[in-house]
Enzyme design. Sequence first.
Site, PDB file in Angstrom:
ATOM      1  N   HIS A 186      -4.820   3.248  -5.791  1.00 37.06           N
ATOM      2  CA  HIS A 186      -4.175   2.134  -5.090  1.00 37.06           C
ATOM      3  C   HIS A 186      -5.231   1.366  -4.317  1.00 37.06           C
ATOM      4  O   HIS A 186      -6.154   1.965  -3.771  1.00 37.06           O
ATOM      5  CB  HIS A 186      -3.098   2.651  -4.129  1.00 37.06           C
ATOM      6  CG  HIS A 186      -2.135   1.596  -3.718  1.00 37.06           C
ATOM      7  ND1 HIS A 186      -2.395   0.722  -2.698  1.00 37.06           N
ATOM      8  CD2 HIS A 186      -0.920   1.245  -4.228  1.00 37.06           C
ATOM      9  CE1 HIS A 186      -1.384  -0.114  -2.589  1.00 37.06           C
ATOM     10  NE2 HIS A 186      -0.480   0.168  -3.507  1.00 37.06           N
ATOM     11  N   ASP A 206       4.388   4.365  -8.577  1.00 37.77           N
ATOM     12  CA  ASP A 206       4.778   4.120  -9.969  1.00 37.77           C
ATOM     13  C   ASP A 206       4.761   5.377 -10.825  1.00 37.77           C
ATOM     14  O   ASP A 206       5.456   5.457 -11.824  1.00 37.77           O
ATOM     15  CB  ASP A 206       3.857   3.058 -10.593  1.00 37.77           C
ATOM     16  CG  ASP A 206       4.171   1.687 -10.046  1.00 37.77           C
ATOM     17  OD1 ASP A 206       5.355   1.386  -9.884  1.00 37.77           O
ATOM     18  OD2 ASP A 206       3.236   0.928  -9.767  1.00 37.77           O
TER      19      ASP A 206
END
Length: 444
Positions: free
Chosen positions: A319, A377
């Site tokens: 991320h 996700d």
Amino acid sequence: MTEHFLEEDYDLAHLEVTPGQPGGSKPVDLPILHGTMGPPVLDIRLLYSETDCFTYDPGYTSTASCESKITFIDGEKGVLLHRGYPIEELAERSTFLEVAYLLMEEDLPTEEAFRWFNQSITLHTMVHEQLRNFYSGFRRDAHPMAIIVGVVGALSAFYHDSLDIHDAQQRLIASHRLIAKMPTIAAMAYKYSIGQPFIYPQNDLSYAENLIYMMFATPAEPYKVNPIVAKALDKILILHADHEQNASTSTVRLAGSTGANPFACIAAGIACLWGPAHGGANEAVINMLKKIGHKDRISEYLKRAKDKNDPFRLMGFGHRVYKNYDPRATVLRKACQEVLAELGYKHEPLLELAMELEKIALEDSYFIEKKLYPNVDFYSGIIFKAMGIPTSMFTVLFAVARTAGWIAQWLEMIGDPSQKIGRPRQLYTGHTQRNYTPLDQRKP
Ligand code: ACO
């Protein structure tokens, strides 16, 4: 809206910029701004006029593009707050519609305020009947994201009475319409792709229940929404509702900064969300797991993910902001295990493979050193799969949830008196000026 966050006598950063031109170095004093939390921010607005220099920051790794009061992230500590409330508490105790209200309206609603908001959203769930015709223009095998980008953009052709961005009432109606109609539009995209009739919304159902109902009910027989699935979906919607200035939200703000109408701005956000480096990752996780196929092949794919010359990346890992566990992933990981147990999943090869991949990657020195943890996700892909949501709808459901955040950020931007059209500069490295050469004189 923007009360000043600057202290009366703020700090100044003194810079000596030497652009390498006649005149030598140019001094400039730049204010250092302090938010309520997060690192100090160097205000460079005067930099160009005082020194003739631009800044260079592709990917905006060090650039704050706006002032905001909506969401705070501390990526080092794994903290995510909406209007000051920790995401863990909201996911545990709130509902998606309450969080949508919180994002837009600054505070949790009173009972009366929530009744009004809930009713307003409920009354806007249907779409203009003419909009149904849009769907038949698409191929049946079109990706539902392709369909919703087009249909949401087309809302501006239907709701002319809420396009004036300078009218607060029209902005409110457009915002409620978007939040209310996204589940209907999303479910219609799915129904179209499988050749089933569209299902109208049922206003006695909750937001998440309605979404499931419109996706899975048929006119031929009664359909009862599974409460476990509805509860899990509501939690997923909360976890995806906003994430400060991510790529799609920045896209919505940039489109909105030109004065474009809200339906066009949200369509721009949906297009941006689609990419596999952003919201498209949840679908990409399942496709990757299918490709890996068996846990014996995990090491082969981990090797590829670490190879600089191989474009393959472990989808659902890493991320830009979180260099610690993504707090949304922590909540979702737990929810994922609960849902799998409640739905009676004892043996689903793809899900077992995901859990094995997570375990091996978390122990791998490459992923540890680069602080690459599973992101939201990774788990949303798995939980959606267990809930029976078709893979092509994963990113669409992300878009439904993120519409609340996009809207809140758009409203904040429009209400900010210091708002200007977003217009970045560049570092030009092309040809210097040269003269046109006629075709017959050009050398190969
Ligand atoms: N697999 C393998 N290596 C990775 C991964 C990954 N998933 N993610 C990052 N790395 C490596 C990079 O190769 C880079 O290595 P280097 O330092 O040797 O060059 C290092 O880790 C840093 O990565 P960057 O790409 O510079 O980090 P950035 O902040 O630009 O990218 C991103 C973040 C796009 C999320 C990236 O981690 C990625 O592509 N992940 C996979 C896609 C994904 O899951 N996206 C969902 C994001 S969450 C969301 O949108 C809700």
